[in-house]
Each structure stands twice: as C-alpha cells, then as structure tokens.
Design a protein around this motif. Structure first.
Motif, PDB file in Angstrom:
ATOM      1  N   ALA A  83       2.463  -0.561   2.377  1.00 19.01           N
ATOM      2  CA  ALA A  83       2.135   0.804   2.793  1.00 19.01           C
ATOM      3  C   ALA A  83       2.528   1.040   4.246  1.00 19.01           C
ATOM      4  CB  ALA A  83       0.641   1.063   2.589  1.00 19.01           C
ATOM      5  N   GLU A  84       2.303   0.038   5.077  1.00 17.98           N
ATOM      6  CA  GLU A  84       2.675   0.164   6.493  1.00 17.98           C
ATOM      7  C   GLU A  84       4.185   0.338   6.640  1.00 17.98           C
ATOM      8  OE1 GLU A  84       2.522  -2.624  10.459  1.00 17.98           O
ATOM      9  OE2 GLU A  84       0.780  -2.667   9.108  1.00 17.98           O
ATOM     10  N   ARG A  85       4.945  -0.412   5.873  1.00 14.44           N
ATOM     11  CA  ARG A  85       6.408  -0.285   5.924  1.00 14.44           C
ATOM     12  C   ARG A  85       6.861   1.098   5.464  1.00 14.44           C
ATOM     13  NH1 ARG A  85       9.134  -5.854   3.576  1.00 14.44           N
ATOM     14  NH2 ARG A  85       7.843  -7.327   4.737  1.00 14.44           N
ATOM     15  N   LEU A  86       6.096   1.704   4.549  1.00 16.68           N
ATOM     16  CA  LEU A  86       6.449   3.025   4.019  1.00 16.68           C
ATOM     17  C   LEU A  86       5.800   4.158   4.809  1.00 16.68           C
ATOM     18  CD1 LEU A  86       6.152   2.283   0.198  1.00 16.68           C
ATOM     19  CD2 LEU A  86       8.225   2.360   1.600  1.00 16.68           C
ATOM     20  N   HIS A  87       4.975   3.795   5.783  1.00 23.18           N
ATOM     21  CA  HIS A  87       4.292   4.772   6.637  1.00 23.18           C
ATOM     22  C   HIS A  87       3.373   5.701   5.847  1.00 23.18           C
ATOM     23  CE1 HIS A  87       6.957   3.308   9.725  1.00 23.18           C
ATOM     24  NE2 HIS A  87       7.992   3.601   8.974  1.00 23.18           N
ATOM     25  N   ILE A  88       2.634   5.122   4.906  1.00 26.93           N
ATOM     26  CA  ILE A  88       1.644   5.894   4.158  1.00 26.93           C
ATOM     27  C   ILE A  88       0.345   5.104   4.083  1.00 26.93           C
ATOM     28  CG2 ILE A  88       3.340   7.181   2.798  1.00 26.93           C
ATOM     29  CD1 ILE A  88       2.740   5.354   0.441  1.00 26.93           C
ATOM     30  N   HIS A  89      -0.710   5.754   3.677  1.00 27.32           N
ATOM     31  CA  HIS A  89      -2.017   5.104   3.600  1.00 27.32           C
ATOM     32  C   HIS A  89      -2.049   4.140   2.415  1.00 27.32           C
ATOM     33  CE1 HIS A  89      -6.369   4.581   3.417  1.00 27.32           C
ATOM     34  NE2 HIS A  89      -6.366   4.972   4.679  1.00 27.32           N
ATOM     35  N   PRO A  90      -2.610   2.941   2.601  1.00 26.77           N
ATOM     36  CA  PRO A  90      -2.640   1.948   1.518  1.00 26.77           C
ATOM     37  C   PRO A  90      -3.327   2.443   0.239  1.00 26.77           C
ATOM     38  CG  PRO A  90      -3.247   0.923   3.586  1.00 26.77           C
ATOM     39  CD  PRO A  90      -3.140   2.394   3.856  1.00 26.77           C
ATOM     40  N   SER A  91      -4.418   3.181   0.361  1.00 32.57           N
ATOM     41  CA  SER A  91      -5.106   3.634  -0.858  1.00 32.57           C
ATOM     42  C   SER A  91      -4.264   4.652  -1.624  1.00 32.57           C
ATOM     43  CB  SER A  91      -6.492   4.197  -0.542  1.00 32.57           C
ATOM     44  OG  SER A  91      -6.391   5.325   0.279  1.00 32.57           O
ATOM     45  N   TYR A  92      -3.497   5.483  -0.909  1.00 34.16           N
ATOM     46  CA  TYR A  92      -2.603   6.439  -1.566  1.00 34.16           C
ATOM     47  C   TYR A  92      -1.497   5.690  -2.314  1.00 34.16           C
ATOM     48  CZ  TYR A  92       0.875  10.155  -2.120  1.00 34.16           C
ATOM     49  OH  TYR A  92       1.804  11.033  -2.627  1.00 34.16           O
TER      50      TYR A  92
END
Length: 166
Positions: A83-92
């Motif tokens: 998620a960090e690599r994709l720049h989005i929230h992990p739960s999403y």
C-alpha cells in the motif's frame, strides 16, 4: 466517448482568450495563444483524470499490487508495504484486493512463494532450507507447514513424486 464537465468554466474562459488571438499576426499574441492552448489541454487532462470511473482506478491498484507481489515475493513484504508503494491506505488496498481476488494479499503472496518453491524443488537440487530462504520464508518449519497445507504433501515428498515422473 468521454464527456468532461467544465464546472468552473476554466476551459471556456481560456477559449474566450484564445479565439481573438488565433488570427493575429503579432508574434507575441501567437506565442500567448500557444501557451493558452497548452493550458486548455492540461485542464482537459485534469478533468479527465477526475472523471475516471472508480473501478478503473481500483483495477489499476490491484494490477499494480499483483505486479509488486510477483516481482518482490522473496522479500519480507506486508500489505502495508504494498500500500505504501502504491500511495494508498492499507485497509483500502486490502478491501480492494480481497474483493477482486477472494484472498488476502498475505494468502496470495504465500501461494506465489509456494509456486516458486515447487519450481525449485523439481528444477534444482537445492536443500529445503535454501529453497525456503530463496522464496522468502523466515523459517524452514513455517515453509514446510504452509507447503503441506497448500499442496497437500511435504516438500520432500513433492520432489520425489515429480522426480519419479521424469
């Protein structure tokens, strides 16, 4: 066909400025006209990105997450890392991933690692420890337990079964 909505009338105002300059022979006016046309295109691209369906964006996240899992399976990798690599929230990302694949990212990563381990078991003479390390497992015991749960046999038995067939 894509319809863009210019709610703030940015494009409309730019076009109002461009039209009188379009026929000008003045070099400075032609240059300003060119810059304004570029600004119109940038605004249209911005509006288009805002109007992309959420599903297209979600599919892109899933595709990118799968690419990361497939290329980095041997690394210590968590859903939060992806998620960090994709720049989005992990739960999403977790919710999207589960919705599209019916598995968690951890389950999917484990299956990728086991698939690569199966290839190494049948294609090399590496030890179980070496294979466990190479495909990203922290311990041989964890690898063997997961392998047996997913494949149905122990890694050494899998190797023997496939050597007998060849």
């Amino acid at each position: 066909m894509l319809t863009l909505t210019d709610r703030n009338q940015v494009i409309f105002q730019l076009m109002k400025s461009i039209i009188p300059m379009a026929d000008s022979t003045n070099e400075q006016s032609r240059h300003l006209c060119s810059l304004l046309c570029t600004q119109v295109m940038l605004e249209m691209a911005r509006l288009r990105s805002l109007n992309q369906p959420a599903e297209m964006t979600a599919n892109r996240y899933i595709t990118d997450a799968l690419d990361i899992l497939n290329s980095s399976y041997a690394e210590p990798l968590t859903a939060s890392d992806v998620a960090e690599r994709l720049h989005i929230h992990p739960s999403y990302l977790h919710r999207l991933f589960r919705g599209y694949t019916s598995r968690t990212m951890k389950e999917h990563l484990q299956r990728i690692r086991i698939r690569h381990a199966q290839e190494l078991l049948t294609g090399t003479r590496k030890s179980i420890q070496e294979i466990a390390d190479e495909v990203g497992f922290g311990s041989t015991q964890q690898f063997q337990q997961l392998f047996r749960r997913i494949v149905g046999v122990r890694p050494m038995d899998y190797r023997k079964q496939h050597q007998e067939k060849e």
